[in-house]
Write a protein that holds these residues in place. Structure first.
Motif, PDB file in Angstrom:
ATOM      1  N   ALA A 171       6.084 -11.529  27.347  1.00  0.00           N
ATOM      2  CA  ALA A 171       6.150 -11.459  25.893  1.00  0.00           C
ATOM      3  C   ALA A 171       7.558 -11.816  25.432  1.00  0.00           C
ATOM      4  CB  ALA A 171       5.775 -10.057  25.419  1.00  0.00           C
ATOM      5  N   VAL A 172       7.644 -12.555  24.329  1.00  0.00           N
ATOM      6  CA  VAL A 172       8.958 -12.903  23.776  1.00  0.00           C
ATOM      7  C   VAL A 172       9.474 -11.791  22.881  1.00  0.00           C
ATOM      8  CG1 VAL A 172       8.643 -15.400  23.968  1.00  0.00           C
ATOM      9  CG2 VAL A 172       7.951 -14.230  21.865  1.00  0.00           C
ATOM     10  N   GLU A 173       8.566 -10.885  22.473  1.00  0.00           N
ATOM     11  CA  GLU A 173       8.987  -9.771  21.633  1.00  0.00           C
ATOM     12  C   GLU A 173       8.040  -8.591  21.831  1.00  0.00           C
ATOM     13  OE1 GLU A 173      10.707  -9.547  17.223  1.00  0.00           O
ATOM     14  OE2 GLU A 173       8.570 -10.016  17.234  1.00  0.00           O
ATOM     15  N   PHE A 174       8.620  -7.413  21.785  1.00  0.00           N
ATOM     16  CA  PHE A 174       7.857  -6.167  21.821  1.00  0.00           C
ATOM     17  C   PHE A 174       8.409  -5.279  20.717  1.00  0.00           C
ATOM     18  CE2 PHE A 174       8.141  -1.689  22.978  1.00  0.00           C
ATOM     19  CZ  PHE A 174       6.800  -1.362  23.009  1.00  0.00           C
ATOM     20  N   GLN A 175       7.518  -4.653  19.983  1.00  0.00           N
ATOM     21  CA  GLN A 175       7.973  -3.788  18.899  1.00  0.00           C
ATOM     22  C   GLN A 175       6.932  -2.694  18.673  1.00  0.00           C
ATOM     23  OE1 GLN A 175       8.370  -5.824  15.140  1.00  0.00           O
ATOM     24  NE2 GLN A 175       9.853  -4.344  14.410  1.00  0.00           N
ATOM     25  N   GLU A 176       7.403  -1.484  18.449  1.00  0.00           N
ATOM     26  CA  GLU A 176       6.507  -0.422  18.025  1.00  0.00           C
ATOM     27  C   GLU A 176       6.415  -0.484  16.505  1.00  0.00           C
ATOM     28  OE1 GLU A 176       7.848   3.283  19.763  1.00  0.00           O
ATOM     29  OE2 GLU A 176       6.531   2.912  21.477  1.00  0.00           O
ATOM     30  N   VAL A 177       5.196  -0.424  16.000  1.00  0.00           N
ATOM     31  CA  VAL A 177       4.995  -0.531  14.559  1.00  0.00           C
ATOM     32  C   VAL A 177       4.148   0.632  14.071  1.00  0.00           C
ATOM     33  CG1 VAL A 177       5.221  -3.045  14.462  1.00  0.00           C
ATOM     34  CG2 VAL A 177       3.000  -2.046  14.848  1.00  0.00           C
ATOM     35  N   LEU A 178       4.493   1.127  12.906  1.00  0.00           N
ATOM     36  CA  LEU A 178       3.725   2.182  12.270  1.00  0.00           C
ATOM     37  C   LEU A 178       2.730   1.527  11.321  1.00  0.00           C
ATOM     38  CD1 LEU A 178       3.321   5.226  11.806  1.00  0.00           C
ATOM     39  CD2 LEU A 178       4.979   5.052   9.940  1.00  0.00           C
ATOM     40  N   ILE A 179       1.466   1.766  11.547  1.00  0.00           N
ATOM     41  CA  ILE A 179       0.446   1.209  10.664  1.00  0.00           C
ATOM     42  C   ILE A 179       0.449   2.056   9.400  1.00  0.00           C
ATOM     43  CG2 ILE A 179      -2.007   0.691  10.406  1.00  0.00           C
ATOM     44  CD1 ILE A 179      -2.010   0.412  13.510  1.00  0.00           C
ATOM     45  N   PRO A 180       0.676   1.412   8.255  1.00  0.00           N
ATOM     46  CA  PRO A 180       0.836   2.185   7.014  1.00  0.00           C
ATOM     47  C   PRO A 180      -0.436   2.905   6.585  1.00  0.00           C
ATOM     48  CG  PRO A 180       0.873  -0.163   6.567  1.00  0.00           C
ATOM     49  CD  PRO A 180       0.797  -0.019   8.041  1.00  0.00           C
ATOM     50  N   GLU A 181      -0.243   3.925   5.787  1.00  0.00           N
ATOM     51  CA  GLU A 181      -1.369   4.684   5.241  1.00  0.00           C
ATOM     52  C   GLU A 181      -2.126   3.872   4.197  1.00  0.00           C
ATOM     53  OE1 GLU A 181      -2.596   7.657   6.008  1.00  0.00           O
ATOM     54  OE2 GLU A 181      -1.098   8.188   7.493  1.00  0.00           O
ATOM     55  N   ARG A 182      -1.382   3.071   3.406  1.00  0.00           N
ATOM     56  CA  ARG A 182      -1.991   2.261   2.344  1.00  0.00           C
ATOM     57  C   ARG A 182      -1.905   0.785   2.703  1.00  0.00           C
ATOM     58  NH1 ARG A 182       0.681   3.300  -3.123  1.00  0.00           N
ATOM     59  NH2 ARG A 182      -0.258   1.258  -3.360  1.00  0.00           N
ATOM     60  N   PHE A 183      -2.985   0.082   2.429  1.00  0.00           N
ATOM     61  CA  PHE A 183      -3.029  -1.357   2.637  1.00  0.00           C
ATOM     62  C   PHE A 183      -3.099  -2.011   1.267  1.00  0.00           C
ATOM     63  CE2 PHE A 183      -4.435  -2.125   7.197  1.00  0.00           C
ATOM     64  CZ  PHE A 183      -4.087  -0.868   7.619  1.00  0.00           C
ATOM     65  N   ASP A 184      -2.032  -2.696   0.887  1.00  0.00           N
ATOM     66  CA  ASP A 184      -2.065  -3.430  -0.365  1.00  0.00           C
ATOM     67  C   ASP A 184      -1.333  -4.748  -0.179  1.00  0.00           C
ATOM     68  OD1 ASP A 184       0.392  -2.230  -0.104  1.00  0.00           O
ATOM     69  OD2 ASP A 184       0.446  -1.363  -2.099  1.00  0.00           O
ATOM     70  N   GLY A 185      -1.638  -5.721  -1.026  1.00  0.00           N
ATOM     71  CA  GLY A 185      -0.991  -7.025  -0.971  1.00  0.00           C
ATOM     72  C   GLY A 185      -1.228  -7.730   0.353  1.00  0.00           C
ATOM     73  N   VAL A 186      -0.133  -8.117   1.005  1.00  0.00           N
ATOM     74  CA  VAL A 186      -0.193  -8.868   2.252  1.00  0.00           C
ATOM     75  C   VAL A 186      -0.894  -8.061   3.341  1.00  0.00           C
ATOM     76  CG1 VAL A 186       1.209  -9.918   4.070  1.00  0.00           C
ATOM     77  CG2 VAL A 186       1.859 -10.214   1.688  1.00  0.00           C
ATOM     78  N   LEU A 187      -0.645  -6.763   3.400  1.00  0.00           N
ATOM     79  CA  LEU A 187      -1.305  -5.930   4.410  1.00  0.00           C
ATOM     80  C   LEU A 187      -2.811  -5.876   4.220  1.00  0.00           C
ATOM     81  CD1 LEU A 187       1.114  -2.937   4.977  1.00  0.00           C
ATOM     82  CD2 LEU A 187       0.330  -4.604   6.642  1.00  0.00           C
ATOM     83  N   ARG A 188      -3.269  -5.862   2.986  1.00  0.00           N
ATOM     84  CA  ARG A 188      -4.702  -5.879   2.733  1.00  0.00           C
ATOM     85  C   ARG A 188      -5.299  -7.204   3.232  1.00  0.00           C
ATOM     86  NH1 ARG A 188      -4.950  -4.497  -2.471  1.00  0.00           N
ATOM     87  NH2 ARG A 188      -4.524  -6.639  -3.081  1.00  0.00           N
ATOM     88  N   ASP A 189      -4.600  -8.318   2.949  1.00  0.00           N
ATOM     89  CA  ASP A 189      -5.064  -9.623   3.418  1.00  0.00           C
ATOM     90  C   ASP A 189      -5.098  -9.679   4.946  1.00  0.00           C
ATOM     91  OD1 ASP A 189      -5.240 -10.383   0.781  1.00  0.00           O
ATOM     92  OD2 ASP A 189      -3.349 -11.511   0.788  1.00  0.00           O
ATOM     93  N   TYR A 190      -4.069  -9.108   5.573  1.00  0.00           N
ATOM     94  CA  TYR A 190      -4.026  -9.087   7.037  1.00  0.00           C
ATOM     95  C   TYR A 190      -5.175  -8.227   7.574  1.00  0.00           C
ATOM     96  CZ  TYR A 190      -2.188  -8.957  11.780  1.00  0.00           C
ATOM     97  OH  TYR A 190      -2.044  -9.093  13.139  1.00  0.00           O
ATOM     98  N   GLY A 191      -5.434  -7.102   6.943  1.00  0.00           N
ATOM     99  CA  GLY A 191      -6.554  -6.252   7.344  1.00  0.00           C
ATOM    100  C   GLY A 191      -7.882  -6.965   7.218  1.00  0.00           C
TER     101      GLY A 191
END
Length: 162
Positions: A74-94
């Motif tokens: 992998a060229v990158e590894f990151q821990e990410v917190l999945i947000p409680e609310r999905f709006d805008g770009v996150l909603r589209d990604y979902g």
């Protein structure tokens, strides 16, 4: 004991050899024309299982299941917190993830791991193209293919999903 004899003339023998050659050529064409995607007995595309993706080899193998060749590490590894609310770009990604059969909403507020791999066989790519896998407890919960170029793109894991 049985003895069987057959009388073949030269023309019939040549005809049989030509027919066998044509059958062999047709078989090669059929095998090479098959799609790269594995299919079920019903002819439906089979996607790799998102479960049990616990290490680097399994992640690379998972991406290979979609037809992607990637660099081994992998060229990158990151821990990410999945947000409680999905709006805008996150909603589209979902929504993109839902189209692939993933449901990020089930993982709201959870900490997941994102692994990014460089794809080496993206068709027509003039810039680097990456595959991202979001994993929670050894299960792929999201994935995408993207280009970080100025006029880049983002689509699902299936080739041609753009």
């Amino acid at each position: 004991m049985f003895i069987v004899t057959a009388k073949l003339n030269r023309n019939r023998l040549i005809g049989m050899v030509v027919c066998a050659g044509l059958l062999l050529i047709a078989l090669v064409i059929l095998v090479s024309a098959r799609s790269w995607r594995p299919t079920s007995a019903q002819g439906e595309a089979v996607t790799p299982s998102p479960k049990g993706v616990s290490g680097n080899d399994e992640r690379v193998s998972y991406l290979h299941g979609f037809g992607w060749e990637v660099e081994e590490d992998a060229v990158e590894f990151q821990e990410v917190l999945i947000p409680e609310r999905f709006d805008g770009v996150l909603r589209d990604y979902g929504d993109l993830q839902k189209e692939q059969g993933f449901n990020l909403e089930k993982y709201r507020g959870r900490l997941a791991k994102r692994y990014t791999y460089l794809i080496t066989n993206y068709p027509g790519a003039n810039e680097d193209v990456y595959a991202n896998l979001l994993i929670y407890k050894n299960t792929v919960i999201a994935g995408d293919v993207s280009s970080a170029n100025m006029d880049g793109f983002l689509h699902g894991l299936l080739p041609g999903a753009a």
